[in-house]
Design a protein around this motif. Structure first.
Motif, PDB file in Angstrom:
ATOM      1  N   GLU A  25      -6.319  29.655 -14.937  1.00  0.00           N
ATOM      2  CA  GLU A  25      -7.642  29.638 -15.563  1.00  0.00           C
ATOM      3  C   GLU A  25      -7.429  29.767 -17.223  1.00  0.00           C
ATOM      4  O   GLU A  25      -8.684  29.611 -17.672  1.00  0.00           O
ATOM      5  N   SER A  26      -6.324  29.911 -17.760  1.00  0.00           N
ATOM      6  CA  SER A  26      -6.402  30.071 -19.112  1.00  0.00           C
ATOM      7  C   SER A  26      -4.961  29.354 -19.260  1.00  0.00           C
ATOM      8  O   SER A  26      -4.137  29.151 -18.564  1.00  0.00           O
ATOM      9  N   TRP A  27      -4.783  28.980 -20.806  1.00  0.00           N
ATOM     10  CA  TRP A  27      -3.507  28.374 -21.134  1.00  0.00           C
ATOM     11  C   TRP A  27      -2.393  29.206 -21.114  1.00  0.00           C
ATOM     12  O   TRP A  27      -1.270  28.806 -20.522  1.00  0.00           O
ATOM     13  N   GLU A  28      -2.637  30.541 -21.393  1.00  0.00           N
ATOM     14  CA  GLU A  28      -1.437  31.452 -21.375  1.00  0.00           C
ATOM     15  C   GLU A  28      -1.037  31.547 -19.580  1.00  0.00           C
ATOM     16  O   GLU A  28       0.285  31.545 -19.460  1.00  0.00           O
ATOM     17  N   GLU A  29      -1.980  31.728 -19.046  1.00  0.00           N
ATOM     18  CA  GLU A  29      -1.611  31.810 -17.678  1.00  0.00           C
ATOM     19  C   GLU A  29      -0.704  30.567 -16.968  1.00  0.00           C
ATOM     20  O   GLU A  29       0.106  30.512 -16.262  1.00  0.00           O
ATOM     21  N   ALA A  30      -1.345  29.488 -17.502  1.00  0.00           N
ATOM     22  CA  ALA A  30      -0.936  27.916 -17.054  1.00  0.00           C
ATOM     23  C   ALA A  30       0.599  28.084 -17.499  1.00  0.00           C
ATOM     24  O   ALA A  30       1.861  27.956 -16.993  1.00  0.00           O
ATOM     25  N   LEU A  31       1.023  28.462 -18.833  1.00  0.00           N
ATOM     26  CA  LEU A  31       2.434  28.610 -19.448  1.00  0.00           C
ATOM     27  C   LEU A  31       3.353  29.473 -18.563  1.00  0.00           C
ATOM     28  O   LEU A  31       4.332  29.301 -18.338  1.00  0.00           O
ATOM     29  N   ALA A  40       2.685  30.315 -15.626  1.00  0.00           N
ATOM     30  CA  ALA A  40       2.782  29.863 -14.264  1.00  0.00           C
ATOM     31  C   ALA A  40       4.067  28.738 -14.023  1.00  0.00           C
ATOM     32  O   ALA A  40       4.979  28.538 -13.350  1.00  0.00           O
ATOM     33  N   ARG A  41       4.106  27.883 -15.473  1.00  0.00           N
ATOM     34  CA  ARG A  41       5.059  26.957 -15.414  1.00  0.00           C
ATOM     35  C   ARG A  41       6.370  27.648 -15.682  1.00  0.00           C
ATOM     36  O   ARG A  41       7.539  26.851 -14.992  1.00  0.00           O
ATOM     37  N   ALA A  42       6.664  28.597 -16.349  1.00  0.00           N
ATOM     38  CA  ALA A  42       8.019  29.201 -16.542  1.00  0.00           C
ATOM     39  C   ALA A  42       8.283  29.735 -15.345  1.00  0.00           C
ATOM     40  O   ALA A  42       9.623  29.683 -14.700  1.00  0.00           O
ATOM     41  N   GLU A  43       7.473  30.335 -14.479  1.00  0.00           N
ATOM     42  CA  GLU A  43       8.052  31.034 -13.227  1.00  0.00           C
ATOM     43  C   GLU A  43       8.194  30.119 -12.050  1.00  0.00           C
ATOM     44  O   GLU A  43       9.001  30.486 -11.121  1.00  0.00           O
ATOM     45  N   LEU A  95      -1.257  26.480  -7.377  1.00  0.00           N
ATOM     46  CA  LEU A  95      -1.720  27.415  -8.501  1.00  0.00           C
ATOM     47  C   LEU A  95      -2.686  26.912  -9.249  1.00  0.00           C
ATOM     48  O   LEU A  95      -2.685  25.769  -9.546  1.00  0.00           O
ATOM     49  N   ARG A  96      -3.707  27.870  -9.516  1.00  0.00           N
ATOM     50  CA  ARG A  96      -4.834  27.414 -10.336  1.00  0.00           C
ATOM     51  C   ARG A  96      -5.075  28.375 -11.383  1.00  0.00           C
ATOM     52  O   ARG A  96      -6.039  29.233 -11.355  1.00  0.00           O
TER      53      ARG A  96
END
Ligand SMILES: Cc1cc2nc3c(=O)[nH]c(=O)nc-3n(C[C@H](O)[C@H](O)[C@H](O)COP(=O)(O)OP(=O)(O)OC[C@H]3O[C@@H](n4cnc5c(N)ncnc54)[C@H](O)[C@@H]3O)c2cc1C
Lengths: 289, 769
Positions: free
Chosen positions: A7-13, A15-18, A4-5
């Protein structure tokens, strides 16, 4: 293995939750070693390398520096060495140039190894870690409350480390580490010290000296109470401070060194770093490397 | 073959003859990452081989269930000792090591089963599914106890002792009665690893004739072949060996690792099989330097002349014989170093234990004893009120002196002079404390100069060159001269392994000098030419250098004879600059003209002088081919409160007979000295109850560039008349002498006795041990 890559902090969070089964990876200097040695087999990797928010730093209105979790040691040394000298000294001892180009403070916090070199100076300076989850938002965790056990930290399963925050050095700071080799060595033990002359206070951090990085509270309290800040360092005070630092450790015997040696060496480092810092303080020098 | 990267490319070295600092053809490739190491070999359809190893130091195997592993999709073979096609044991001189464990394991990491699969991950999963019913036994780990009770403490049927070699000269008892000064000491050496950077790896390709082609990184193609073929149940001509790119060796590739295993899997599956160890597996995949426990006693006159010496040296070989007998012979014959000692008793033992297996490593049995005898020289000097150089000079051997074996040193051995030259070298200035990198601990900033004390120490080492004790380790070279594109071109072919020491470069230099031809290529080493012996014992410049030179001489003779016939020229011809040159008339023809389309090719074997085994009772005999000396002075700064060491400078004087290539030679001395530094200060495989505690470069530390000091070298050229060009093997001696020099310097700084290497920080500071 999924990769998983965001590109923004929001997406990262998100992805982390999912994907709680995804292992975050920043510089990869810990993660890739674990994968190569087959110590970990995550179902997915969550690569934070493209998250721009993690890659820089800023000065907050109160003067505190907020440093993204993805800032490499190499950039920290050149860009923040003047404001965070203790941490920069520690960063300079990490691995080799290649590792300092890739490795990050965020990764060091994520790994939470008792031997991680970033922890003692962050503890000594009283840094605060900014962690965040999509569901619960930002939490500010003081460094001393972050380390939960050997290679365990206070991060929730849905949280990521966003940054650490630290005030620019208000006085001399030093980091010292022991290794039987003159470079590229994991700390047998390490010690960091930060003087806050205006507050007449000292901060400390011990590495490779206990199951977690820790502060030597009694030593800090002793110095705050007993030192004469307007005089040269008293030998007896320095000696007692060193003893209290040694006593704060609960080291083990392992392949890298004995518990007895670690205690001894911590005392020597405590006395030396205090002496250097005190001399700087008396000379009126502020931060110094 | 469709390998994308095969060792088939002919190396094409640059310019330069004997004595020039010719550049290595592999140098740039290695630095830029383009060199094809054994681990880079690849061919379409290759399977991945993996090795299941024992987690225990000593255990019986009650049962193995391969079923679940075989059931993993993608797995092509799972093999145990029952599948070994031929002999189930192998070994360098004595075949006692199972190809795969037979009913029991004798050391941690001993191979038990093999898997071939279509993906490394599949192979790994299959290995996890091999179910073994173990009966764990208590390991035998105390080497001294084995010497005391070899019948009870048996790892091998034959008892606990691999070899006991005594050496007896004169009458120690009466000399002891006369001695005015007596000193003694117990010394020990931990297990050092070769720590080569390219882990064991290679490729086995099954052939249509039922044989197998092996591309492997080894030190000795023919030595491997003689062990591999019987185990694969094949005649030697059906196992074809080609040297793959070797990422360092230092003795660790003298024993087999993955060769037979890959061959078995390839023969069984009918597909190419590649095995590549990772760093962890590599620590279990090769033998290490023998750890040693040593007890010495010297007696001397008050003015420092040694009248007797006794030494007991116990070397722990681990579970299998490997090269332990020869390591014991070196420890015994060189156990007192290059000093004249009229009365002596040495007992060297090699024993079997369940500790990690040990065998060849740079310095081979001479390293351990050197640490002890040099420590003794310092101790004796101190007892007699003499400095380290003085006590060594007083007792120094030289040409004409007898070694402990009675062998007379019959070529130059200018030890006293070397010490004098070493002592005269300038000492480095005090450290510049403004740069942390100059202080113990470096940028770890353990000190700004507090507690730092300087020390200076000396060390001397004596090493045998070539194989000893009657071994005829000859080398073979084929040299071909022909005209290509109008230019004379030479191809040199041997089976000698380039392991990073620069042999490929040297072979071309010799051909250029002997044949006066610039264009020289060196064919890949393989077994289509006779044995070259091992790339060990500092012997390849001597032996393969000698063979290449002899083959070149035969080619030259034929070319000159041809020139005489064709041109009617006289007897004073030689080859230079691509021409046939007459001493009286100058250039008379080009080599190209003389040769035309003719190819001149000759193969020659080169043998060193014969030697004999050590007498089993007295240890006497002319056992060595050649002896080489190196002396070191170490300057160290020690943080005596923390026990951290910074080696400030290593200065060395070495006699090499003839400098064949100064650049390569200095590299060998620098590297050998650094390896000795590693043994002095950090390198140790730490073992507890037979189990390795630090099988990684995280915790097995080798010197970094910040640990490696500037090295001042003085290289002497005192020719050995028996050796090609007068040269003396040079790769090992510096590894011996740098260790005791550094330890002596640290002793000088700290006043600590330091009877063990590597030194640990806690050994150094007074308040912490
Ligand atoms: C040769 C070598 C030498 C080394 N020497 C040293 C040394 O001297 N001193 C030292 O302290 N360390 C050393 N290390 C270890 C390593 O370099 C450091 O711990 C480094 O700080 C890790 O940073 P990274 O960005 O590479 O982390 P990664 O490997 O990417 O991650 C490390 C851990 O942190 C987690 N993580 C990373 N980013 C986040 C995030 N934003 N939020 C939540 N979790 C996160 C990961 O999931 C993982 O568990 C060395 C490593 C190597 C390979």
């Amino acid at each position: 293995m999924d990769f998983l890559r965001p590109e923004s902090w929001e997406e990262a969070l998100a992805a982390r939750a999912e994907r709680p089964d995804a292992l975050p990876i920043q510089g990869g200097t810990d993660v890739m070693v674990e994968l190569n040695f087959d110590l970990r087999r995550p179902a997915a990797l969550l690569d934070l390398g493209a998250v721009r928010e993690l890659a820089g730093w800023e000065t907050l209105p109160d003067g505190t520096v907020r440093v993204g979790a993805g800032v490499s040691y190499a950039r920290l040394i050149t860009g923040l060495g003047d404001r965070l000298p203790g941490l920069a000294q520690a960063a300079r001892t990490v691995g080799s140039p290649q590792i300092r180009n890739r490795g990050t403070v965020g990764g060091n916090l994520g790994a939470a190894s008792p031997a991680g070199d970033a922890h003692p100076p962050l503890l000594a300076a009283g840094a605060v870690y900014e962690v965040e989850s999509a569901a619960r938002g930002v939490r500010l965790v003081p460094a001393a409350e972050f380390y939960a056990g050997v290679k365990r930290n206070a991060l929730g399963p849905d949280e990521l480390i966003r940054a650490f925050r630290q005030a620019p050095a208000a006085g001399p700071q030093y980091f010292s580490k022991i290794g039987p080799r003159n470079a590229m060595v994991i700390a047998v033990c390490s010690f960091a010290l930060a003087l806050f002359p205006a507050e007449r206070r000292v901060g400390t951090g011990l590495g490779s000296a206990a199951p977690t990085p820790r502060r030597a509270y009694e030593a800090e309290e002793f110095l705050a109470a007993e030192a004469d800040w307007d005089a040269d360092l008293d030998d007896a005070v320095a000696g007692r401070f060193a003893e209290l630092v040694s006593a704060a450790a609960s080291p083990i015997d392992d392949v890298r060194g004995t518990a007895e040696y670690r205690r001894h060496a911590l005392g020597v480092l405590a006395r030396r770093t205090l002496t250097w810092a005190w001399n700087d303080h008396r000379k009126g020098a502020g931060a110094c490397a | 073959m469709t390998t994308t990267r095969a060792p088939g490319d002919v190396a094409a070295p640059g310019r330069g003859g004997v004595g020039d600092s010719a550049l290595r053809p592999d140098g740039t490739l290695k630095v830029t990452g383009e060199f094809a190491y054994a681990s880079d070999l690849w061919i379409d359809g290759t399977l991945f081989g993996a090795t299941l190893r024992s987690p225990y130091a000593r255990a019986r195997i009650r049962a193995i269930d391969l079923g679940p592993a075989l059931a993993v999709p993608g797995v092509e073979a799972v093999l145990t000792h029952e599948d070994v096609p031929g002999r189930r044991l192998y070994g360098l001189d004595h075949a006692d090591q199972p190809v795969l464990a037979i009913g029991e394991v004798r050391h941690q990491g001993e191979p038990v089963a093999l898997v071939a699969a279509d993906h490394p991950e599949t192979a790994r999963r299959a290995m996890e599914r091999i179910a073994i019913d173990w009966e764990v036994l208590e390991p035998i780990t105390d080497a001294r106890a084995v010497v005391a009770d070899p019948d009870r403490l048996r790892v091998q049927e034959r008892g606990g002792i691999v070899r006991h070699q005594p050496v007896r000269v004169g009458d120690v008892a009466s000399a002891r009665a006369r001695a005015e000064v007596v000193v003694s000491g117990d010394f020990s050496v931990g297990i050092q690893d070769q720590a080569f950077l390219g882990p064991e790896s290679g490729l086995a390709v099954p052939a249509e004739d039922g044989g197998v082609d092996l591309f492997v990184a080894t030190q000795w193609l023919w030595g491997d072949l003689r062990q591999i073929a019987p185990c694969l149940g094949l005649p030697e001509d059906k196992v074809r060996m080609t040297l793959a790119g070797v990422g360092g060796a230092f003795g660790g590739r003298e024993d087999l690792s993955m060769q037979i295993h890959a061959g078995m899997l390839a023969l069984r599956t009918g597909r190419p099989v590649r095995i590549v160890y990772n760093r962890y597996e590599s620590f279990f995949g090769h033998v290490h330097r023998h750890p040693a426990q040593m007890r010495y006693e010297y007696g001397a006159t008050r003015d420092g002349r040694i009248v007797y010496a006794t030494a007991e040296i116990v070397l722990d070989g681990g579970a299998y014989t490997s090269s332990t007998p020869n390591v014991v012979a070196n420890a015994a014959s060189l156990g007192l170093g290059p000093y004249e000692i009229p009365n002596l008793e040495i007992d060297a033992y090699g024993v079997y234990t369940n500790n990690p297996p040990c065998g060849a490593m740079r310095g081979f049995g001479a390293v351990q004893a050197c640490f002890a005898y040099e420590s003794m020289m310092d101790r004796l000097g101190a007892a007699c009120g003499l400095g380290p150089v003085e006590i060594r000079r007083i007792n120094a051997a030289g040409q004409g002196s007898k070694l402990a074996t009675g062998q007379v040193i019959d070529s130059p051995a200018p030890l006293a002079e070397m010490l004098t030259r070493l002592e005269a070298m300038p000492l480095p200035p005090p450290p510049d404390r403004t740069d942390l990198r100059n202080l113990p601990g470096g940028v770890s900033q353990a000190t700004h100069g507090e507690g730092v004390v300087r020390g200076v120490g000396y060390g001397v080492g004596l090493k045998n060159i070539c194989f000893s004790e009657g071994f005829d380790d000859y080398s073979t070279a084929r040299v071909r001269l022909e005209v290509a594109a109008g230019e004379p071109t030479v191809v040199v072919h041997t089976a000698a392994a380039e392991v990073g020491q620069g042999l490929v470069t040297l072979q071309a230099q010799i051909a250029r000098t002997e044949l006066g031809v610039d264009r020289v290529t060196v064919a890949p080493a393989d077994d289509r030419i006779g044995d070259a012996g091992s790339s060990s014992a500092s012997r390849q410049s001597y032996m393969t250098g000698g063979a290449v030179r002899a083959a070149c001489a035969a080619v030259r003779d034929e070319v000159l004879a041809l020139a005489r016939t064709r041109l009617g020229a006289g007897d004073d011809l030689s080859l230079a600059g691509g021409k046939v040159v007459s001493a009286s008339a100058g250039a008379v023809a080009t080599i190209a003209d003389v040769l035309g389309d003719r190819t001149v090719e000759h193969t020659r074997e080169y043998h060193h002088r014969p030697t004999v085994p050590m007498d089993p009772v007295t240890g006497q005999g002319d056992t060595h081919v050649q002896l080489a000396l190196c002396v070191h002075r170490a300057v160290v700064d020690v943080d005596v409160e923390l026990g951290l060491v910074k080696v400030v400078e290593l200065a060395a004087v070495q006699d090499v007979g003839k400098i064949m290539n100064r650049l390569s030679l200095e590299g060998q001395i620098h590297g050998g000295s650094a390896q000795g530094l590693g043994l002095a200060l950090m390198e140790e495989i730490v073992v507890q109850d037979g189990l390795v505690r630090n099988p990684s470069f995280t915790d097995y530390l080798i010197p970094t560039i910040l640990d490696t000091p500037p090295q001042r070298l003085e290289i002497l050229e005192r020719p050995d008349p028996r050796a090609p060009y007068g040269l003396r093997g040079a790769g090992e001696p510096p590894t011996l002498s740098s260790t005791p020099a550094i330890v002596a310097a640290v002793r000088a700084a700290t006043g600590r006795p330091l009877n063990r290497v590597p030194i640990r920080p806690e050994d150094l500071c007074r308040r912490c041990s």
